[in-house]
Design a protein around this motif. Sequence first.
Motif, short mmCIF file in Angstrom:
data_model
loop_
_atom_site.label_atom_id
_atom_site.label_comp_id
_atom_site.label_asym_id
_atom_site.label_seq_id
_atom_site.Cartn_x
_atom_site.Cartn_y
_atom_site.Cartn_z
N GLU A 221 0.80 -1.22 0.00
CA GLU A 221 0.00 0.00 0.00
C GLU A 221 0.84 1.27 0.00
OE1 GLU A 221 -3.14 0.19 2.91
OE2 GLU A 221 -3.42 2.31 2.49
N THR A 222 1.98 1.22 0.70
CA THR A 222 2.81 2.43 0.72
C THR A 222 3.37 2.73 -0.65
OG1 THR A 222 4.73 1.11 1.38
CG2 THR A 222 3.45 2.15 3.14
N THR A 225 0.46 4.28 -2.72
CA THR A 225 0.20 5.70 -2.46
C THR A 225 1.36 6.56 -2.96
OG1 THR A 225 0.94 5.22 -0.20
CG2 THR A 225 -1.43 5.56 -0.56
N GLU A 226 2.56 6.00 -2.89
CA GLU A 226 3.72 6.70 -3.41
C GLU A 226 3.57 6.93 -4.92
OE1 GLU A 226 6.19 8.04 -2.07
OE2 GLU A 226 7.73 8.24 -3.62
#
Lengths: 246, 246
Positions: A221-222, A225-226
Amino acid sequence: MTSILRAFEIIRTLWEVRSAGPSEIASLLGISKSTAHVYLHSLQSTGYVINDGGKYRLSYQFLTMGSRLKYRSRIFQVSKEEIRALADETGELVTLLIEESAEAILLHQETGSRALELGTYPGMTLPIHTHAAGKVFLAYMEESRTRAIITEESLERQTEATIVDAQTLQAEVEQIRTDGFAFDWDQQVQGMGVIAVPIVVDGVLRAVLGIACPTGRLRDETYRTELRRKLQEKVDSVTIKYRYGA
Amino acid sequence: MTSILRAFEIIRTLWEVRSAGPSEIASLLGISKSTAHVYLHSLQSTGYVINDGGKYRLSYQFLTMGSRLKYRSRIFQVSKEEIRALADETGELVTLLIEESAEAILLHQETGSRALELGTYPGMTLPIHTHAAGKVFLAYMEESRTRAIITEESLERQTEATIVDAQTLQAEVEQIRTDGFAFDWDQQVQGMGVIAVPIVVDGVLRAVLGIACPTGRLRDETYRTELRRKLQEKVDSVTIKYRYGA
DNA sequence: CTAAATCGTTCGGATATGTTAGACACTCTC
DNA sequence: GAGAGTGTCTAACATATCCGAACGATTTAG
């Protein structure tokens, strides 16, 4: 004006068979040999068809004209550098799509160092409901058109994850309107996911910028979003360039 | 078959004016408004022209068809990776050109990290006598065609260095036949030089691979021979791939 | 090596097809 | 609110399209 339609039928046929003479064209289209010859001869004098030694084939005039259209388009001109930069920064496949006749057209793509190799090419058309970019089009076009496409079109299945239900699609579209971007997993091709962001200038949807990458990387997920942040950043600067010139 | 010729005239006109209605087309081509309308309507139903609200414009169908032709062509398929590799290794602009109707067509290009940015694009056509790649075509095509092009064509000047004299060109062509490659300085655009090598398979010239770089870098003879060596190396492997499959 | 078949190309006449002017609804401008 | 512009549509006329037959040239079959 059947002659024009027939001329383009011949062009399509020449595309399919790569090369053919009047007799073959005549039998394929159900016209007389002499008529086929006249058409081919006329198409030759337009420059879009070439005659080598009796056999006719399509010329690269299509590529010339098509590329001119692409390179002249404002959205391509103002987003070209950002697309290249985004591909370099993320290493993924970055795509610029526009909508035409209820289809998504891949106007430009740049590949990063670890980008997956799909068989995509500039000018390629994609069904609009099978990927994130297409759904962004559905979300940001006039609602009457959205409704017409969602209900009228047959919503053909591409993979197991393709959304073929009109109601599900409608709900997703509304979600995209509130989120301002779209995701998809495996809807176009198995193992590939896409994040797509609309490029809206003066209230009009001009194009969609997307990043395609293996589903595996997208599950983080990171990272997701990045990617979305970087994508939005480029879209913002493209929007400004489109609106205020240069 | 005047209707086909006229249809493509309308396409050309639509390209030039970007967008127009029947009235404008009619006055530009000297036909009646209703005739123009029928043509535009027919072209629209082929998919190559689009009608937004009365105004007609060319669709990206040209790009779609043109790119399909490009991506399907054998020479592109077998040389794509080598072109990318050559651009990475040298940092320069690498171009793949083919010949069609006595013109050179830029089929594909890849830019290296320090490549100069010309306004070139895939599908772009170039006069055949104004650059190294074109002269390679002249050197390796059937002699009757070479002679026809050199003498018939007007040999338009592009820069001060452009060869516009038929005899000089003929001599260069013969030199290229013995050397197996071609150079040029400033003949196409000022400040740019090109090295070009023919891709010959089964005795037929299929395409020309070229490297374009600033004249400054090209003056260094060791760099020049280095480029030529790398170029020839890639051409050899492309030739093998073209001939023996994959 | 000959003969038959098939190819692309050319020709002129029957006819289907494209061309046109005019009328209509519509949209902007003045 | 009037007017001149637009894109669109219809119907009649005339033109340009379509076909079958015939010509060389080339390829295939015997």
